[in-house]
Design a protein around this motif. Structure first.
Motif, PDB file in Angstrom:
ATOM      1  N   ILE A 196      57.868  93.334  72.382  1.00  0.00           N
ATOM      2  CA  ILE A 196      57.665  92.241  71.426  1.00  0.00           C
ATOM      3  C   ILE A 196      56.270  91.655  71.576  1.00  0.00           C
ATOM      4  O   ILE A 196      55.580  91.368  70.589  1.00  0.00           O
TER       5      ILE A 196
ATOM      6  N   LEU B 126      58.637  84.701  65.468  1.00  0.00           N
ATOM      7  CA  LEU B 126      59.489  85.687  66.123  1.00  0.00           C
ATOM      8  C   LEU B 126      60.966  85.330  65.952  1.00  0.00           C
ATOM      9  O   LEU B 126      61.358  84.165  66.095  1.00  0.00           O
TER      10      LEU B 126
ATOM     11  N   SER C  31      61.324  81.523  67.335  1.00  0.00           N
ATOM     12  CA  SER C  31      60.186  80.734  67.815  1.00  0.00           C
ATOM     13  C   SER C  31      60.087  79.475  66.971  1.00  0.00           C
ATOM     14  O   SER C  31      59.648  79.509  65.830  1.00  0.00           O
TER      15      SER C  31
ATOM     16  N   CYS D 247      57.862  88.881  63.277  1.00  0.00           N
ATOM     17  CA  CYS D 247      58.356  89.914  64.190  1.00  0.00           C
ATOM     18  C   CYS D 247      59.857  89.713  64.374  1.00  0.00           C
ATOM     19  O   CYS D 247      60.307  88.623  64.727  1.00  0.00           O
TER      20      CYS D 247
ATOM     21  N   PHE E 163      57.099  83.147  75.060  1.00  0.00           N
ATOM     22  CA  PHE E 163      57.660  82.750  73.772  1.00  0.00           C
ATOM     23  C   PHE E 163      58.492  81.472  73.885  1.00  0.00           C
ATOM     24  O   PHE E 163      59.426  81.417  74.682  1.00  0.00           O
TER      25      PHE E 163
ATOM     26  N   ALA F 271      53.887  91.559  68.427  1.00  0.00           N
ATOM     27  CA  ALA F 271      53.711  90.250  67.788  1.00  0.00           C
ATOM     28  C   ALA F 271      52.347  89.623  68.034  1.00  0.00           C
ATOM     29  O   ALA F 271      51.991  88.649  67.363  1.00  0.00           O
TER      30      ALA F 271
END
Length: 570
Positions: free
Chosen positions: A356, A370, A510, A329, A475, A360
């Protein structure tokens, strides 16, 4: 005989001339001397001088009456000199401006105690030869068979991380390293660029920010070839561009990028704003699964009356052998600039994070890897930045002007309201769509009822009741940059114009567990799966003013492009 004489000499030689005529003559001589001195210091004269020295020509003083016949300037030059000085050859720093706030920040003394910095285009900084990042270009000197380096060049090196030693190494070239062929077959490596390319309309509407620039470098037909050349040279797999003007995108940018093998997705700002955000990716490396624009404007919510936007895409790697169904993503945004409206910035960010989350999230409740890029108009370690990095923010008692860390004046001290945004927005304080959060809560309750003890419960999104002053997102984000030079601790900057030189552009990702420091609190619902392999280094404010700030002759935006290389882990 030269007409440049003193006042008494003029009176003796021209006794019949009136004092008014004599005064006009002296004024003309004064203006000529000023123009001559400015022209000699200007860029056009320097280029002439270097060109002539390369061909063995001799230079005499720039005076049309003193030059020998072969070096005498044509009479036409003297008649056109004022317009030449005004239009192209001279860089003038205005001595007075409308207000103190209009004065370039580099000419004001820093609160930190640093000395004032003001570099003319021809000045250069004294730097140590061993300094990797202070590279003010020396005055070009023509050598036989060589071409002088263009002014405004900022050298940036590639910093990569050795997986074995966990240490950073530096390559002099600005190209990413080539990984081992065996690793390439087993892993998926890709590069991401974030770049605010400076919309031409915004440049012209905010011309006071570019008083330090020569006029010709601000024209779009001069800037776009430089921007495109940077994109070609850095050769990123994914481009996240901000301030992309719609007509330029449609006529020039998109066709040029498609010719380079990119697929382009674009979201224009709402209202009458002519620019927007775009995400482009190499069609040979990714397949587009979905494209999701985000509009931050809400007609029925007074707080959200601004026209900023975001864009979220879901990409499937084409060469991931071990995980053919893997997805990445990628999000891109440009948040509101106004330093005193932290409430709007936080709400816009929450809306982007909600989209998001929706894009995601996979079927098993985990998130795919991400990457979030953009111009966040917030400085490092500000409350907004910390919220992105840490996943939580207690905004109780937080002044509205302190959210982004940009505002240094006493303005913007109004305290953030609780809650920041109205319930009608449909986004929870966990930065999720309310409907999606309700479904997750029902799913969690169902699983808890069915299986009281689930070994992998940390892999499922959990939503807990929190204080109304807490914001949260799910996240585990890291920044591709540290925001300070590793050796000196000097702040890096990503943007530089007449009023500021700071970091506001970021690449967040991420991070895989081994690359992420242990953080207190609940477990995250996924392992980021992305390892940072390297990045293109940033520079300091001092480095940029050594080449007359941004934009300049070679860097055609007031922002620097950010570039990072990642590896998708299994």
């Amino acid at each position: 005989m030269s007409p440049l004489r003193g006042r008494r000499g003029e009176q003796r030689r021209y006794p019949m001339l009136s004092r008014r005529v004599q005064r006009l003559g002296r004024d003309w001589v004064c203006h000529w001397n000023v123009a001559q001195r400015l022209f000699r210091d200007g860029q056009a004269f320097q280029h002439m001088k270097r060109a002539a020295s390369c061909f063995g020509a001799c230079y005499s003083p720039l005076n049309p009456w003193d030059c020998p016949g072969s070096c005498r300037l044509p009479l036409l030059w003297s008649t056109q000199l004022p317009s030449l000085v005004q239009n192209s050859s001279i860089h003038l720093c205005p001595a007075t401006m409308k207000a103190e706030g209009d004065e370039p920040c580099v000419k004001r003394r820093r609160h930190s105690g640093d000395q004032d910095i003001c570099h003319s285009p021809n000045e250069k900084l004294c730097t140590s030869p061993s300094d990797e990042t202070s590279w003010s270009p020396p005055q070009p000197q023509c050598k036989e068979g060589s071409t002088p380096e263009p002014r405004g060049v900022v050298k940036r090196h590639w910093e990569y991380f050795c997986p074995q030693s966990k240490k950073m190494k530096v390559l002099e070239e600005d190209k990413p390293i080539n990984q081992d062929h065996q690793d390439t077959l087993e892993k998926f490596d890709f590069t991401v660029m974030s770049y605010n390319i400076l919309s031409q309309d915004l440049l012209e509407d905010n011309s006071h920010l570019y008083r330090h620039c020569q006029r010709h470098v601000l024209a779009w037909n001069y800037r776009f070839p430089n921007i495109l050349a940077d994109i070609k040279r850095l050769d990123a797999d994914v481009l996240c561009l901000q301030e992309v003007q719609e007509d330029h995108y449609r006529i020039e940018i998109k066709p040029s990028l498609e010719a380079l093998g990119y697929h382009c997705e674009y979201k224009m700002r709402t209202g009458r704003k002519p620019d927007g955000c775009t995400i482009c990716f190499k069609a040979s490396k990714f397949h587009l699964l979905s494209s999701n624009p985000v509009e931050f404007f809400r007609r029925n919510i007074p707080l959200l009356d601004r026209d900023n936007v975001g864009l979220v895409v879901l990409l499937q790697p084409l060469f991931s052998c071990k995980a053919p169904s893997a997805a990445i993503c990628v999000a891109n945004t440009h948040l509101l600039y106004n330093p005193r409206r932290g409430d709007i910035k936080l709400t816009q960010l929450a809306m982007l994070l909600a989209e998001i989350t929706s894009v995601a999230m996979q079927e098993d409740g985990r998130f795919c890897p991400l990457v979030i890029c953009g111009d966040f108009n917030s400085v490092p370690h500000s409350p907004l930045y910390n919220f992105l990095r840490e996943g939580k923010l207690n905004y109780e008692g937080l002044p509205i002007g302190k959210v982004s860390g940009q505002e240094q004046s006493p303005r913007g001290n109004r305290i953030l309201t609780i809650p920041i945004w109205p319930q009608s927005l449909g986004i929870s304080q966990d930065c999720m769509y309310e409907e999606q959060q309700k479904q997750l809560e029902k799913e969690r309750e169902r699983k808890e009822t069915k299986e009281a003890s689930l070994e992998n419960s940390e892999e499922v999104v959990t939503v807990a009741k929190r204080s109304p002053t807490y914001l949260h997102h799910s996240f585990p984000l890291s920044s591709a940059y540290t925001h300070y030079l590793p050796d000196s601790g000097t702040p890096e900057v990503t943007t530089c114009h007449s009023r500021s030189a700071v970091t506001v552009d970021y690449i967040f990702y991420s991070a895989a567990k081994e690359n992420r420091a242990a953080e207190p609190g609940a477990e995250h619902p996924f392992d980021g799966h992305l390892n940072l392999l390297g990045r293109l280094s940033l520079v300091t404010e001092k480095d940029l003013w050594a080449v007359n700030g941004l934009p300049n002759e070679t860097i055609s935006s007031d922002h620097l492009p950010l570039l990072a290389k990642f590896r998708l882990e299994e």
